[in-house]
Design a protein around this motif. Structure first.
Motif, PDB file in Angstrom:
ATOM      1  N   VAL A   1       8.848  -9.698  -5.388  1.00  0.00           N
ATOM      2  CA  VAL A   1       7.589 -10.520  -5.141  1.00  0.00           C
ATOM      3  C   VAL A   1       6.926  -9.615  -4.602  1.00  0.00           C
ATOM      4  N   VAL A   2       5.216  -9.798  -4.755  1.00  0.00           N
ATOM      5  CA  VAL A   2       4.669  -8.864  -4.264  1.00  0.00           C
ATOM      6  C   VAL A   2       3.300 -10.007  -4.279  1.00  0.00           C
ATOM      7  N   GLU A   3       2.903  -8.648  -3.737  1.00  0.00           N
ATOM      8  CA  GLU A   3       1.198  -9.804  -3.021  1.00  0.00           C
ATOM      9  C   GLU A   3       0.814 -10.401  -4.103  1.00  0.00           C
ATOM     10  N   SER A   4       0.052  -8.341  -4.868  1.00  0.00           N
ATOM     11  CA  SER A   4      -1.169  -8.640  -5.187  1.00  0.00           C
ATOM     12  C   SER A   4      -1.547  -8.350  -6.989  1.00  0.00           C
ATOM     13  N   ARG A   5      -2.388  -8.835  -7.158  1.00  0.00           N
ATOM     14  CA  ARG A   5      -2.083  -8.241  -8.831  1.00  0.00           C
ATOM     15  C   ARG A   5      -2.449  -6.780  -9.364  1.00  0.00           C
ATOM     16  N   ARG A   6      -2.722  -6.044  -7.908  1.00  0.00           N
ATOM     17  CA  ARG A   6      -2.741  -4.648  -8.507  1.00  0.00           C
ATOM     18  C   ARG A   6      -1.618  -3.811  -7.906  1.00  0.00           C
ATOM     19  N   VAL A   7      -0.703  -4.248  -7.354  1.00  0.00           N
ATOM     20  CA  VAL A   7       0.533  -3.973  -7.032  1.00  0.00           C
ATOM     21  C   VAL A   7       1.852  -4.313  -8.273  1.00  0.00           C
ATOM     22  N   LEU A   8       0.875  -5.258  -8.502  1.00  0.00           N
ATOM     23  CA  LEU A   8       2.474  -5.920  -9.856  1.00  0.00           C
ATOM     24  C   LEU A   8       2.133  -4.667 -10.795  1.00  0.00           C
ATOM     25  N   ARG A   9       1.081  -4.799 -10.923  1.00  0.00           N
ATOM     26  CA  ARG A   9       0.674  -3.585 -12.025  1.00  0.00           C
ATOM     27  C   ARG A   9       0.950  -2.161 -12.366  1.00  0.00           C
ATOM     28  N   LYS A  10       1.214  -1.637 -11.086  1.00  0.00           N
ATOM     29  CA  LYS A  10       1.642  -0.580 -10.812  1.00  0.00           C
ATOM     30  C   LYS A  10       3.613  -0.780 -11.686  1.00  0.00           C
ATOM     31  N   MET A  11       4.031  -1.291 -10.499  1.00  0.00           N
ATOM     32  CA  MET A  11       5.590  -2.116 -10.654  1.00  0.00           C
ATOM     33  C   MET A  11       6.291  -1.796 -12.509  1.00  0.00           C
ATOM     34  N   LEU A  12       4.896  -2.627 -12.860  1.00  0.00           N
ATOM     35  CA  LEU A  12       5.235  -3.035 -14.318  1.00  0.00           C
ATOM     36  C   LEU A  12       5.640  -1.962 -15.245  1.00  0.00           C
ATOM     37  N   LYS A  13       4.953  -0.770 -14.583  1.00  0.00           N
ATOM     38  CA  LYS A  13       4.830   0.255 -15.248  1.00  0.00           C
ATOM     39  C   LYS A  13       5.410   1.316 -15.381  1.00  0.00           C
ATOM     40  N   ILE A  14       6.470   1.056 -13.797  1.00  0.00           N
ATOM     41  CA  ILE A  14       7.320   1.728 -13.532  1.00  0.00           C
ATOM     42  C   ILE A  14       8.684   1.711 -13.230  1.00  0.00           C
ATOM     43  N   LEU A  15       8.520   0.359 -13.394  1.00  0.00           N
ATOM     44  CA  LEU A  15      10.404  -0.276 -13.155  1.00  0.00           C
ATOM     45  C   LEU A  15      10.769  -0.627 -14.512  1.00  0.00           C
ATOM     46  N   PRO A  16      12.421  -0.077 -14.439  1.00  0.00           N
ATOM     47  CA  PRO A  16      13.075  -0.445 -15.689  1.00  0.00           C
ATOM     48  C   PRO A  16      13.036  -2.033 -15.557  1.00  0.00           C
ATOM     49  N   LEU A  17      12.130  -2.697 -16.328  1.00  0.00           N
ATOM     50  CA  LEU A  17      12.053  -4.210 -16.824  1.00  0.00           C
ATOM     51  C   LEU A  17      13.226  -4.838 -17.183  1.00  0.00           C
TER      52      LEU A  17
ATOM     53  N   THR B   1       0.852  -1.274   0.060  1.00  0.00           N
ATOM     54  CA  THR B   1       0.723  -0.040  -0.069  1.00  0.00           C
ATOM     55  C   THR B   1       0.810   1.558  -0.047  1.00  0.00           C
ATOM     56  N   ALA B   2       1.844   1.250  -0.086  1.00  0.00           N
ATOM     57  CA  ALA B   2       2.991   1.886   0.081  1.00  0.00           C
ATOM     58  C   ALA B   2       2.941   2.947  -1.415  1.00  0.00           C
ATOM     59  N   PRO B   3       3.719   4.087  -1.669  1.00  0.00           N
ATOM     60  CA  PRO B   3       3.286   5.227  -2.689  1.00  0.00           C
ATOM     61  C   PRO B   3       3.723   3.864  -3.732  1.00  0.00           C
ATOM     62  N   VAL B   4       3.436   4.058  -5.325  1.00  0.00           N
ATOM     63  CA  VAL B   4       4.282   3.349  -6.102  1.00  0.00           C
ATOM     64  C   VAL B   4       5.922   3.815  -6.089  1.00  0.00           C
ATOM     65  N   GLU B   5       6.067   5.539  -5.965  1.00  0.00           N
ATOM     66  CA  GLU B   5       6.888   6.107  -6.019  1.00  0.00           C
ATOM     67  C   GLU B   5       8.613   5.236  -5.206  1.00  0.00           C
ATOM     68  N   GLU B   6       7.852   5.080  -4.134  1.00  0.00           N
ATOM     69  CA  GLU B   6       8.284   4.913  -2.784  1.00  0.00           C
ATOM     70  C   GLU B   6       8.499   3.411  -3.204  1.00  0.00           C
ATOM     71  N   LEU B   7       8.009   2.372  -3.510  1.00  0.00           N
ATOM     72  CA  LEU B   7       7.954   1.197  -3.595  1.00  0.00           C
ATOM     73  C   LEU B   7       9.554   1.158  -4.928  1.00  0.00           C
ATOM     74  N   LYS B   8       9.621   1.763  -5.878  1.00  0.00           N
ATOM     75  CA  LYS B   8      10.148   2.169  -6.908  1.00  0.00           C
ATOM     76  C   LYS B   8      12.025   2.073  -6.193  1.00  0.00           C
ATOM     77  N   TYR B   9      11.794   3.264  -5.206  1.00  0.00           N
ATOM     78  CA  TYR B   9      12.959   3.849  -5.043  1.00  0.00           C
ATOM     79  C   TYR B   9      13.397   2.793  -4.892  1.00  0.00           C
ATOM     80  N   ILE B  10      13.155   2.074  -3.197  1.00  0.00           N
ATOM     81  CA  ILE B  10      13.292   0.749  -2.048  1.00  0.00           C
ATOM     82  C   ILE B  10      13.953  -0.192  -3.617  1.00  0.00           C
ATOM     83  N   TYR B  11      12.666  -0.658  -4.405  1.00  0.00           N
ATOM     84  CA  TYR B  11      13.593  -2.342  -5.206  1.00  0.00           C
ATOM     85  C   TYR B  11      15.688  -1.169  -6.136  1.00  0.00           C
ATOM     86  N   GLU B  12      15.213   0.058  -6.161  1.00  0.00           N
ATOM     87  CA  GLU B  12      16.077   0.155  -6.853  1.00  0.00           C
ATOM     88  C   GLU B  12      17.684   0.537  -5.761  1.00  0.00           C
ATOM     89  N   HIS B  13      17.114   1.132  -4.584  1.00  0.00           N
ATOM     90  CA  HIS B  13      18.326   1.547  -3.846  1.00  0.00           C
ATOM     91  C   HIS B  13      19.073   0.236  -3.296  1.00  0.00           C
TER      92      HIS B  13
END
Length: 699
Positions: free
Chosen positions: A170-186, A151-163
């Motif tokens: 590993v994600v819990e829900s489809r909703r979070v997965l969709r957001k991460m696929l849009k924002i992460l450098p795949l 439920t954290a802001p997607v920008e924060e999740l992106k920062y954590i992944y990259e930092h």
């Protein structure tokens, strides 16, 4: 004789006769007085077949472990349940053996997908059996997890992944997965595992290897090798990268090693209340919270079952699983208390009167017992006469309290499952009325204290010394001192100072953040940012915050400076200080712009002069009350706070300012509320406006 009866009646501290036990190894063990010993052939007082023996056995056994999750492998040879989860995907009731096999399959899948020793995998999920299996599987192959809630802001999740330089997700829900696929450098994502549900079309078309939890475990089935599985982790290796609030807007990465976390597994103890094999721990906190993460390892290492729940199902799960233990932040215990009180308010006048009469009796008795047993939170030991008076109160109220236990408190304990052995509270201070209520009901709560950077426990209370209002004694091998804020010299018992800590559980430093390291570590000690003092019993009492981080009652950390900067961009506000330590929500002390109030016609020129001079205190207080009753002014500041905070980049729901207080005297050097470098002295302001702040959070 009477005193002996009071202690043996089940209403005094629960103690057992001590026997001698010898440990012929180099091992640090925690004994009843909270001190530690470390030598060969140590003889200590303990209890026959008691959890204190488990602490010593754990110290011996876990000393050879190289992974904090190694207890899952050890437990596989025992009968009994390991995990129960009825709320996250298909219901599971895994035995120790079944949970271990699941972990081995996930570990094999990680190896198949290229995770190597030292790699980090981001896990964005709340607590569940699947999330625990995923984390343990990553640890088994020598990897580590970077954790945060979905439920954290997607920008924060992106920062954590990259930092954290994660290699997979590993994600819990489809909703979070969709957001991460849009924002992460795949190109930086080797794989994705979805814990709950089926993969969305976006995942299948992303070009990234994506699996459901079932597919991932099936991928690793052939090479799971539970009988011969080698754990590739190393004690000094990274186990978790957890993130806490930072001063730059980005969260700070806290790297914790297996050694850091194993210290907690080995040495944290509630004394005679420690869990035994086969007992149940009800898990409600998010696994990205260090308190929950360490709690799961602590209970599982003692072969207790973990039953996963959530706020929605807490009430039913307490009755269904009948747990011996609940671990939570103050908000969890507040919710239970409020639910009980609200229910009593709906009862008939007679029932309500009986309840509150017995509550008063039981409360008075436990308050007297604290004084008699020396368990009151005091700076000086209570005088003999006060103890004698306390004993008289205990004698007089004990028969009525026994009746209250049968007629009132027994029913409340049954509503919480009927097998409650102890609850552990951390992440903030527990309000005194909550402490009083649970003790009156015969429900023990053991408060602990620490921070993400200390894995987290620095101090905790035990069944042998449960001093309400304190956070207990330092745990084994943890050195805690309270020093003068200005000089750094240790203060005397009873004097307030800054709390510093060092020990094997303390992180070596923030990840890629030297500036934070320089601010947070002093001569090998971590600066907790908390103010505290030592009680007459030697327990630590936390009395406030010296650092600017506010910890809400749900355990969330809020960095106030960034939000305050945003708020003061308003032309209507000159100064603001956020408050809310250990509360459900934030509040604000607002110093308004004099010119703005005048331009709106809310104050006249004579009143402006009062504010500018800040000398006529009575007139200022009266004017503050008048202004706060002005509906137009109130509506304007409500809207201004809401809009300013919500529009801030990276806004999180817990940053909402629910209530505010208008102050017509500003924070200045003259009134000693501001430093020479023009920084607000938060402890001074909190002390000066103690009543006003309390009113912001009163029911």
């Amino acid at each position: 004789m009477v005193f002996g009866f009071l202690l043996s009646s089940g209403l005094g501290p629960r103690r057992r006769r001590a026997v001698k036990c010898s440990v012929a190894q180099d091992v640090a063990v925690s004994v009843g007085d909270g001190k530690s010993v470390a030598k060969k052939d140590v003889s200590v007082s303990t209890y026959p077949q008691s959890p204190v023996m488990d602490v010593m056995e754990m110290a011996v056994e876990s000393s050879s472990w190289k992974c904090v999750a190694q207890h899952f492998q050890r437990n596989a040879k025992y009968d009994g349940l390991s995990m129960i989860d009825e709320h996250h995907g298909d219901p599971v009731r895994w035995t120790h053996r079944e949970a271990y096999v699941q972990i081995c399959m996930f570990a094999a899948a990680m190896e198949e997908l290229g995770v190597k020793k030292g790699d980090v995998v981001s896990i964005f999920s709340e607590s569940s059996a699947r999330a625990t299996v995923a984390d343990a599987g990553i640890l088994f192959v020598g990897g580590a997890s970077a954790a945060r809630g979905g439920t954290a802001p997607v920008e924060e999740l992106k920062y954590i992944y990259e930092h954290s330089e994660s290699v997979g997700l590993v994600v819990e829900s489809r909703r979070v997965l969709r957001k991460m696929l849009k924002i992460l450098p795949l190109g930086k994502v080797k794989f994705v595992v979805l814990l709950l549900g089926d993969l969305p079309e976006e995942a299948l078309e992303s070009g990234v290897k994506c699996y459901t939890f079932a597919e991932a475990t099936e991928l690793g089935r052939e090479n799971a090798q539970p009988e011969t599985r080698e754990i590739k982790a190393e004690r000094g290796g990274l186990a978790a990268m957890l993130y806490t609030s930072g001063t730059t807007g980005h969260p700070k990465g806290v790297p914790l090693t297996h050694d850091n976390l194993l210290h907690q597994v080995k040495h944290v103890s509630m004394g005679a209340a420690d869990p035994r094999p086969g007992e149940t721990f009800l898990s409600i906190l998010p696994v990205w919270h260090i308190f929950e993460r360490t709690g799961q390892h602590f209970f599982s290492a003692r072969r207790a079952a973990i039953a996963f729940t959530n706020t929605k199902n807490l009430r039913n799960d307490l009755r269904k699983h009948r747990p011996e233990f609940l671990v939570g932040v103050p908000r969890v215990f507040d919710v239970i208390y409020t639910g009980i009180m609200n229910k009593m308010e709906r009862e008939s006048t007679l029932k309500k009167a009986i309840f509150f009469l017995f509550y008063w009796i039981s409360k008075k008795r436990v308050l007297a017992r604290r004084i008699v047993l020396g368990y009151a939170k005091t700076k000086e030991a209570p005088p003999l006469m006060k103890k004698v008076l306390g004993l008289i109160v205990m004698v007089l109220l004990t028969p009525l309290d026994l009746l209250a236990q049968v007629l009132v408190w027994k029913k409340i304990r049954e509503g919480l499952g009927g097998r409650h052995k102890g609850s552990i509270c951390g992440g903030g201070a527990l309000a005194s009325h909550i402490e009083d209520f649970y003790e009156a009901a015969g429900l023990d709560i053991y408060v602990g204290y620490g921070m993400t950077e200390t894995s987290p426990v620095i101090c905790n209370r035990s069944s042998e010394q449960n001093v309400r209002g304190s956070v207990g004694l330092p745990i084994t091998n943890c050195d805690v001192k309270v020093v003068d804020v200005e000089s750094g010299v240790e203060v005397e018992r009873g004097e307030q100072g800054l709390v510093l800590a060092r020990g094997p559980q303390v992180t070596a430093g923030y990840y890629k953040n030297e500036e934070a390291n320089e601010k947070s570590f002093i001569d090998g000690y971590i600066d907790t940012g908390d103010l505290g003092w030592w009680s007459s019993t030697g327990d630590l009492v936390i009395s406030g915050r010296q650092k600017d981080v506010i910890v809400l009652s749900n355990g969330e950390n809020v960095e106030p400076e960034i939000i305050e900067t945003t708020i003061t961009e308003s032309p209507a506000i000159d100064q603001v200080m956020l408050v809310g330590q250990d509360e459900r929500h934030l509040g604000a002390l607002i110093v308004p712009s004099v010119e703005f109030l005048n331009s709106k016609g809310w104050v006249d020129q004579e009143q402006v002069q009062y504010m500018l001079e800040a000398q006529k205190q009575k007139q200022l207080r009266r004017l503050e009350e008048e202004l706060e009753q002005n509906p137009d002014l109130k509506s304007y500041y409500d809207d201004e706070l809401s809009v300013r905070v919500r529009q801030r980049p990276g806004y999180r729901p817990e940053e909402r300012v629910a209530k505010w207080k208008l102050l017509l005297e500003g924070f200045t050097q003259e009134n000693e509320m501001m430093t020479q470098t023009l920084k607000v002295k938060r402890p001074v302001v909190c002390n000066a406006y103690e009543k006003e702040i309390a009113a912001l959070f009163s029911p």
